[in-house]
Design a protein around this motif. Structure first.
Motif, PDB file in Angstrom:
ATOM      1  N   LEU A  85     -11.225  -6.153  -2.519  1.00 45.58           N
ATOM      2  CA  LEU A  85     -10.140  -5.170  -2.663  1.00 45.58           C
ATOM      3  C   LEU A  85      -9.757  -5.018  -4.124  1.00 45.58           C
ATOM      4  O   LEU A  85      -9.651  -3.910  -4.649  1.00 45.58           O
ATOM      5  CB  LEU A  85      -8.918  -5.624  -1.866  1.00 45.58           C
ATOM      6  CG  LEU A  85      -8.967  -5.427  -0.354  1.00 45.58           C
ATOM      7  CD1 LEU A  85      -7.856  -6.212   0.312  1.00 45.58           C
ATOM      8  CD2 LEU A  85      -8.846  -3.957  -0.004  1.00 45.58           C
TER       9      LEU A  85
ATOM     10  N   PHE B 264      -9.921  -1.621  -6.459  1.00 43.01           N
ATOM     11  CA  PHE B 264      -8.733  -1.052  -7.110  1.00 43.01           C
ATOM     12  C   PHE B 264      -8.906  -0.989  -8.620  1.00 43.01           C
ATOM     13  O   PHE B 264      -8.551  -0.005  -9.267  1.00 43.01           O
ATOM     14  CB  PHE B 264      -7.483  -1.857  -6.750  1.00 43.01           C
ATOM     15  CG  PHE B 264      -7.066  -1.698  -5.316  1.00 43.01           C
ATOM     16  CD1 PHE B 264      -7.055  -0.435  -4.724  1.00 43.01           C
ATOM     17  CD2 PHE B 264      -6.699  -2.779  -4.542  1.00 43.01           C
ATOM     18  CE1 PHE B 264      -6.680  -0.260  -3.396  1.00 43.01           C
ATOM     19  CE2 PHE B 264      -6.331  -2.616  -3.210  1.00 43.01           C
ATOM     20  CZ  PHE B 264      -6.330  -1.362  -2.647  1.00 43.01           C
TER      21      PHE B 264
ATOM     22  N   LEU C  80     -11.466   1.709  -9.516  1.00 44.52           N
ATOM     23  CA  LEU C  80     -10.890   3.053  -9.451  1.00 44.52           C
ATOM     24  C   LEU C  80     -10.001   3.340 -10.658  1.00 44.52           C
ATOM     25  O   LEU C  80      -9.935   4.468 -11.137  1.00 44.52           O
ATOM     26  CB  LEU C  80     -10.098   3.230  -8.154  1.00 44.52           C
ATOM     27  CG  LEU C  80     -10.966   3.311  -6.890  1.00 44.52           C
ATOM     28  CD1 LEU C  80     -10.117   3.205  -5.638  1.00 44.52           C
ATOM     29  CD2 LEU C  80     -11.770   4.606  -6.874  1.00 44.52           C
ATOM     30  N   GLU C  81      -9.327   2.294 -11.146  1.00 44.82           N
ATOM     31  CA  GLU C  81      -8.504   2.468 -12.341  1.00 44.82           C
ATOM     32  C   GLU C  81      -9.378   2.842 -13.542  1.00 44.82           C
ATOM     33  O   GLU C  81      -9.055   3.745 -14.308  1.00 44.82           O
ATOM     34  CB  GLU C  81      -7.750   1.170 -12.663  1.00 44.82           C
ATOM     35  CG  GLU C  81      -6.519   0.944 -11.834  1.00 44.82           C
ATOM     36  CD  GLU C  81      -5.492   2.047 -12.018  1.00 44.82           C
ATOM     37  OE1 GLU C  81      -4.992   2.198 -13.142  1.00 44.82           O
ATOM     38  OE2 GLU C  81      -5.226   2.775 -11.041  1.00 44.82           O
TER      39      GLU C  81
ATOM     40  N   GLY D   5      -1.434  10.515  -7.556  1.00 47.70           N
ATOM     41  CA  GLY D   5      -1.847   9.175  -7.980  1.00 47.70           C
ATOM     42  C   GLY D   5      -2.981   8.611  -7.138  1.00 47.70           C
ATOM     43  O   GLY D   5      -3.168   7.408  -7.075  1.00 47.70           O
TER      44      GLY D   5
ATOM     45  N   GLU E  19      -3.249   8.222  -3.994  1.00 49.84           N
ATOM     46  CA  GLU E  19      -2.737   7.262  -3.017  1.00 49.84           C
ATOM     47  C   GLU E  19      -3.603   7.187  -1.763  1.00 49.84           C
ATOM     48  O   GLU E  19      -3.747   6.127  -1.164  1.00 49.84           O
ATOM     49  CB  GLU E  19      -1.318   7.648  -2.595  1.00 49.84           C
ATOM     50  CG  GLU E  19      -0.268   7.186  -3.563  1.00 49.84           C
ATOM     51  CD  GLU E  19       1.128   7.521  -3.068  1.00 49.84           C
ATOM     52  OE1 GLU E  19       1.290   7.830  -1.875  1.00 49.84           O
ATOM     53  OE2 GLU E  19       2.049   7.472  -3.893  1.00 49.84           O
TER      54      GLU E  19
ATOM     55  N   ASP F 265      -6.320   4.761  -2.196  1.00 47.51           N
ATOM     56  CA  ASP F 265      -5.864   3.379  -2.039  1.00 47.51           C
ATOM     57  C   ASP F 265      -5.873   2.979  -0.574  1.00 47.51           C
ATOM     58  O   ASP F 265      -6.318   1.887  -0.215  1.00 47.51           O
ATOM     59  CB  ASP F 265      -4.444   3.214  -2.594  1.00 47.51           C
ATOM     60  CG  ASP F 265      -4.421   3.263  -4.109  1.00 47.51           C
ATOM     61  OD1 ASP F 265      -5.520   3.232  -4.696  1.00 47.51           O
ATOM     62  OD2 ASP F 265      -3.334   3.336  -4.688  1.00 47.51           O
TER      63      ASP F 265
END
Lengths: 441, 222
Positions: free
Chosen positions: B93, B97, B100-101, B184, B186, B189
């Motif tokens: 995970l 994350f 993706l950033e 953002g 989301e 996510d």
């Protein structure tokens, strides 16, 4: 209703199609339950509908809890309106207030980084890796900073954007469940959508929490935690940790009648002040939003849902609680018109019928206001309310009507009062039912 | 790469970094690759043959950019003190994350590159090859760690393919992110959470294993 009944969730349906499929399969199951019920009934005419309701509630709950987000909110909402739902539904839905599958810690870290450019442990001295509590659209972590104990609430990602599509999914389902016609439902759905979207805005919640806590600070035996706007964002709220017991846990400790009255009175005063003075009200009085502290005060920990009442609605709605409706017939008619209980589209017969129903309902619901003191532990009073609700929802005339009834503002105010009454009933409190001067007769 | 170049900036930018940076800038400004290596090298005030010392083609540059994104992701994870304590599920995970950033800070280039890949309709695009092998190596490491911690159950035949499944998952998420229009990102996510949870629920010990075990037992006792 204990935790043991909560099934651990293997996977969450992802796409809209899957979510829709989930609803359809539930619909089918509910349909199946009806078939099962009526088949059994052929052999056993005495069979009550309780079993059927229980089967339905199980299936509906299982599907809703897997969907989470706003669908869960709707479940919560329905669980509040006891008069709308038969008891079995309601018992099952209460569980929705306590459980939802958790967010992973890496996502929590990411959420923090997104808003504060720092990881939780850079901001706080300690931060629990797992959630200590689930809120309906988020989860709560415990943190410390110095010697301060804090609660950090984090919202699931994408809740706001799924509210609208979720409600669309719930719609056909609610139609069937609530015996409402489409017009009636859309009339309310808009209001629900508006509130739900507000609920996903944590910045707004912090603002409201702070302003309402300030305005209610003078009420005895009530406690509000401090909020930290600089550590809050669109999807994060940081506030003081409130030490104490949840209502149900507290009731298990068998508190004295005196304590029950004290907590109940604090609750009543809190709502009395909000409704009649602030005209905006914490519209989510379910047990999960309150904590009973060791010193016998009531902590309020969630301001997600706040309903602001327009003046015109307020006047009309509350003039109805006057004892025996000591208002002239013509005046009453006007109020019924204003609150959209009846309209010009109704026939005379319908008008008479609905006026009679609403009068009966109002005088029953207004009963606590009619004396200076009211004993909410009186179960016969609540039985009366449920019976009336059952009777109305089974009435042919009532179901036939294609007309939307009742102002949309009433939706959340009704919910607030049902929630409040239910909680006071659970607490078993005797309350000095205060009311504003203009309502004293 | 913002970060990687920033690190080397103190000394003097390496020629590789210079080429990559100039290439991205060129792409984003002109909307297409430079006409020839000769022209591009001239722009950089560099001899064409010098360019070939570092990369053999523009594809090579693009491939290096993708691999850099992976490297940047890994190095950010390694700097995070909590990362080592994570379970394998959480590690994956955290990887997504972070990845993706990093992708987000290069979104325009990624969009362009993915567009190119789609036009070529290749199932195994050469541009992604370096990234793919690095990712799969990382995935293998995660899986063998998962077997130690019992988060991953070794099953005949299929457990050797877990890394391939993860690669497909990464590509799915990349696609999802590329099309995501939510604030953002989301929704992406949420997609990451759900995809990873599903994956680990499937490869962890489940009813399926007990069922197979039971079937085997019955068969043997016939």
């Amino acid at each position: 209703m204990g935790k043991e009944g909560v099934k651990e969730q293997g996977s969450i349906p992802t796409s809209k199609v899957q979510r829709a499929a989930k609803f359809i399969s539930t619909g089918a199951k509910v349909g199946g339950n009806y078939v099962k019920h009526y088949t059994k009934k052929v052999f056993n005419p005495e069979l009550s509908k309780d079993e059927l309701h229980k089967d339905n509630a199980n299936d509906i709950y299982n599907s809703l809890s897997e969907l989470k987000g706003s669908a869960l909110k709707v479940a919560q909402m329905m669980s509040m309106d006891k008069n709308m739902l038969p008891r079995a539904y309601q018992d099952k839905f209460v569980m929705a207030q306590y459980s939802a599958p958790p967010l992973s810690y890496p996502l929590v870290v990411k959420t923090f980084q997104q808003y504060f450019k720092q990881a939780p442990l850079d901001i706080f001295d300690t931060f629990t890796k797992n959630a200590v509590n689930a809120a309906s659209i988020g989860q709560v972590h415990q943190a410390t900073k110095g010697d301060q104990k804090l609660a950090v609430k984090i919202q699931y990602p994408g809740v706001a954007s799924s509210v609208t599509s979720d409600l669309k999914l719930v719609r056909p389902f609610a139609l069937r469940l609530l015996n409402m016609n489409e017009k009636e439902l859309d009339h309310y759905m808009e209001e629900v959508e508006e509130r739900l979207l507000e609920e996903t805005d944590y910045k707004l919640e912090v603002e409201r929490s702070m302003s309402i806590s300030k305005a209610c600070a003078h009420i005895p035996n009530l406690f509000f935690p401090n909020y930290y706007p600089e550590l809050s964002a669109e999807r994060v709220i940081t506030m003081d940790w409130v030490e104490g017991l949840h209502l149900r846990e507290w009731l298990k400790t068998d508190p004295s009648q005196e304590m029950r009255n004290q907590i109940g009175q604090a609750l009543w005063d809190f709502y009395d002040h909000q409704v009649h003075t602030l005209m905006e009200v914490h519209a989510d009085p379910h047990p999960g939003n309150f904590i009973i502290r060791e010193d016998g005060s009531l902590g309020v920990i969630d301001f997600g849902c706040v309903k602001v009442m327009p003046e015109s609605f307020y006047k009309g709605y509350f003039s109805l609680i006057k004892k025996d409706l000591l208002i002239k017939e013509s005046e009453l008619d006007q109020i019924f018109y204003d609150l959209e209980f009846i309209s010009d589209k109704d026939t005379d017969k319908e008008k008479q019928f609905f006026k009679a129903i609403f009068k009966e309902m109002i005088s029953l619901l207004g009963q606590p206001f009619h004396a200076d003191e009211f004993d909410f532990s009186d179960d016969t009073y609540f039985k009366q309310i449920f019976d009336l609700g059952d009777r109305i929802s089974n009435d042919k005339e009532f179901r036939k009507s294609k007309q939307a009834r009742g102002s949309r503002h009433g939706l959340y105010i009704n919910r607030t009062y049902f929630g409040l009454y239910n909680m006071l009933n659970e607490i078993g409190a005797k309350i000095k039912t205060t009311k504003p001067d203009w309502l004293k007769s | 790469m913002e970060k990687t170049t920033a690190k080397t900036a103190k000394e003097k930018k390496s020629p590789e970094a210079q080429i990559k940076e100039a290439y991205i800038t060129y792409l984003l400004e002109h909307g297409q690759a430079p006409a020839s290596v000769f022209k591009f090298a001239k722009l950089l005030k560099m001899k064409e043959e010098d360019f070939y010392n570092y990369y053999n083609s523009f594809e090579g540059v693009e491939s290096a950019i993708w691999t850099d994104i992976f490297g940047e992701t890994k190095s950010r994870l390694d700097q995070d003190k909590t990362y080592i304590q994570y379970s394998v599920r959480e590690k994956l995970l955290a990887f997504y994350f972070t990845w993706l950033e990093v992708l987000k800070s290069n979104r325009s280039y990624i969009q362009y590159s993915l567009q190119q890949i789609k036009e070529k309709k290749s199932l195994d695009p050469t541009v992604l090859k370096g990234f793919k092998s690095a990712f799969k190596q990382y995935a293998e490491e995660l899986m063998s760690e998962g077997k130690e911690t019992d988060e991953v159950v070794a099953r005949p035949v299929i457990s050797d393919r877990y890394a391939d499944l993860l690669w497909m998952q990464a590509m799915f998420l990349l696609n999802f992110w590329q099309k995501d229009t939510s604030k953002g990102f989301e929704r992406t996510d949420a997609a990451v959470e759900k995809a990873v949870n599903l994956f680990f629920d499937l490869i962890g010990k489940s009813a399926l294993d007990s069922m197979l075990d039971f079937a085997k037992f019955i068969y043997q006792n016939k």
